[in-house]
Design a protein around this motif. Structure first.
Motif, PDB file in Angstrom:
ATOM      1  N   ASP A   7       0.821  -1.216   0.000  1.00  0.00           N
ATOM      2  CA  ASP A   7       0.000   0.000   0.000  1.00  0.00           C
ATOM      3  C   ASP A   7       0.851   1.261   0.000  1.00  0.00           C
ATOM      4  N   SER A   8       2.061   1.167   0.537  1.00  0.00           N
ATOM      5  CA  SER A   8       2.962   2.320   0.616  1.00  0.00           C
ATOM      6  C   SER A   8       3.613   2.629  -0.731  1.00  0.00           C
ATOM      7  N   GLY A   9       3.503   1.692  -1.674  1.00  0.00           N
ATOM      8  CA  GLY A   9       4.208   1.832  -2.938  1.00  0.00           C
ATOM      9  C   GLY A   9       5.600   1.218  -2.907  1.00  0.00           C
ATOM     10  N   LYS A  10       5.987   0.682  -1.760  1.00  0.00           N
ATOM     11  CA  LYS A  10       7.293   0.022  -1.595  1.00  0.00           C
ATOM     12  C   LYS A  10       7.134  -1.489  -1.760  1.00  0.00           C
ATOM     13  N   ASP A  11       8.250  -2.164  -2.061  1.00  0.00           N
ATOM     14  CA  ASP A  11       8.228  -3.604  -2.289  1.00  0.00           C
ATOM     15  C   ASP A  11       7.895  -4.398  -1.034  1.00  0.00           C
ATOM     16  N   THR A  29       9.796  -3.766   3.046  1.00  0.00           N
ATOM     17  CA  THR A  29      10.896  -2.827   2.827  1.00  0.00           C
ATOM     18  C   THR A  29      10.599  -1.433   3.366  1.00  0.00           C
ATOM     19  N   VAL A  30       9.332  -1.018   3.387  1.00  0.00           N
ATOM     20  CA  VAL A  30       9.020   0.323   3.888  1.00  0.00           C
ATOM     21  C   VAL A  30       9.370   0.459   5.370  1.00  0.00           C
ATOM     22  N   SER A  79       6.489   2.552   9.295  1.00  0.00           N
ATOM     23  CA  SER A  79       6.183   2.873   7.913  1.00  0.00           C
ATOM     24  C   SER A  79       7.212   3.780   7.259  1.00  0.00           C
ATOM     25  N   GLY A  80       8.416   3.745   7.777  1.00  0.00           N
ATOM     26  CA  GLY A  80       9.513   4.459   7.133  1.00  0.00           C
ATOM     27  C   GLY A  80       9.501   5.880   7.451  1.00  0.00           C
TER      28      GLY A  80
END
Length: 80
Positions: A7-11, A29-30, A79-80
């Motif tokens: 959902d974050s756009g990260k892998d 990864t996020v 969430s980074g």
């Protein structure tokens, strides 16, 4: 291995058993952490969760353990 966008756009990198196709863990990864499938561990009876994430996507019959933090999505600190 299977990679998809979260959902974050990260892998989200799924590590899969080469024999049966079961997801063993997911590299998120996020948040720079792994989500391990508890059912794949030999001694999973002694484990307990620290939190429940993505509870907004849970089915209506889902029951969450008492006394742990619940998050609709990934919590801000992960969430980074």
């Amino acid at each position: 291995m299977y990679t998809r966008l979260g959902d974050s756009g990260k892998d989200m990198i799924h590590n899969i058993c080469g024999h049966c196709g079961t997801t063993l863990c997911i590299e998120v990864t996020v948040g720079n952490f792994y989500s391990v499938s508890a059912s794949t561990l030999d001694n999973h009876e002694n484990l307990k969760p620290n939190m429940a994430i993505y509870t907004a996507s849970a089915p209506s019959w889902a029951v969450f353990p008492e006394g742990i933090a619940k998050y609709d999505v990934l919590p801000p600190e992960l969430s980074g």
